[in-house]
Scaffold this active site. Sequence first.
Site, PDB file in Angstrom:
ATOM      1  CB  CYS A   1     -24.514  -3.927 -10.068  1.00 50.52           C
ATOM      2  SG  CYS A   1     -24.949  -3.833  -7.789  1.00 50.52           S
TER       3      CYS A   1
ATOM      4  CB  CYS B   1     -20.711   0.250  -5.076  1.00 50.40           C
ATOM      5  SG  CYS B   1     -20.600   0.177  -6.476  1.00 50.40           S
TER       6      CYS B   1
ATOM      7  CG  ASP C   1      -2.060   1.022   1.231  1.00 50.88           C
ATOM      8  OD1 ASP C   1      -2.628   1.681  -0.216  1.00 50.88           O
ATOM      9  OD2 ASP C   1      -1.753   1.460   2.583  1.00 50.88           O
TER      10      ASP C   1
END
Length: 380
Positions: free
Chosen positions: A190, A193, A133
């Site tokens: 979809c 989110c 990260d």
Amino acid sequence: MSERAEAVIRAWAAEAGFDVCGITSADAVAGAGPALLAYLAEGRHGEMAWMEGRAAERAALSALWPGAKSAVVCGLNYGPEDDPLALLERRDRGAVSVYARHRDYHDVVKAKLKRVARRIHGEMGAAVKVFVDTAPVMEKPLAERAGLGWIGKHSNLVSRGFGSWLFLGVIATAMELAPDAPHAERCGRCRRCLDACPTAAFTGPWRLDARRCISYLTIEHAGPVPRALRPLIGNRIYGCDDCLAVCPWNRFAQAAAETKLKAREDLRAPPLAELAELDDAAFRARFSGSPVKRIGRARFVRNVLIAIGNSGDAALAAAAEARLSDAEPLVRGAAVWALARLQPWDVFCRRAAHIEEGDAMARAELDAARQEREGRADGG
């Protein structure tokens, strides 16, 4: 290199505690570079200047490390035990993002990656580098290419087996390994989110404007949160799980095994009044080993005071009033905003009367509160 090497590496990853492991080439996401540069050019990264500084290296692992030939991408499940959105109804409690309720994932994932990397180097004789990260590595595109899942419309990785709940880490190696097949995108039509975002931070599928994202505002953003966005934050005091939690693929997910990743009980539903009282020493002690500690006490208490202001609970006004004399200007300003929302106007004015003229941030909040009050009184 024979298939045996790939199978052995996957077995080592499982032994280290990873839930999934895939392999791709070091330059597998070279095409992501132009998209990143366009994102930065539009300013959608906000104050995250670290994204700009090493943007060229993010284009491919081979750009970061010319010796890299392959990428071993590992995923660790951090799925919650229950619905994290249920806590949003408990307005006197702070909602900490699921990923931050554990020990800092940078430490957890890196330790496991190093176990695997040491074996690749020691037993296969290949040079390795480990990334979690903080390095300029595009973990999510690499994970998609390595077959771990696909990047959903919320710009996070989605897995058929773990939903939206995977920590990712990458081992770059100078060894040539056979790549896994990339995962196909399975979001279809979809858009749950996108529609779930409290601040409308998505301008379209796969287009996130970080400047409106609650995770960005509560973690990366250093100054006062824009006033128009504060009421939309609710009681989210560190990060936001809404776009992740509503993903239909989570129905196949499972809670993270406590033997791998144990959530801290004191971060499941911490009382806002208690958090507002933390001084610097208490903040550091409470969040030792937690990613929350990285944002510092002032930014965190700012978040807590915004949540207090959104609570609608007059009993929390005392916690906000106590912070009017805080040593940090950022905290004092947030305290003014919270108090103005919780107390009748005449009471608030008496409480805020002692704010010094030289206290620029608190005075700015006080003036803005007056303007909003006058606007309502005028019918604006």
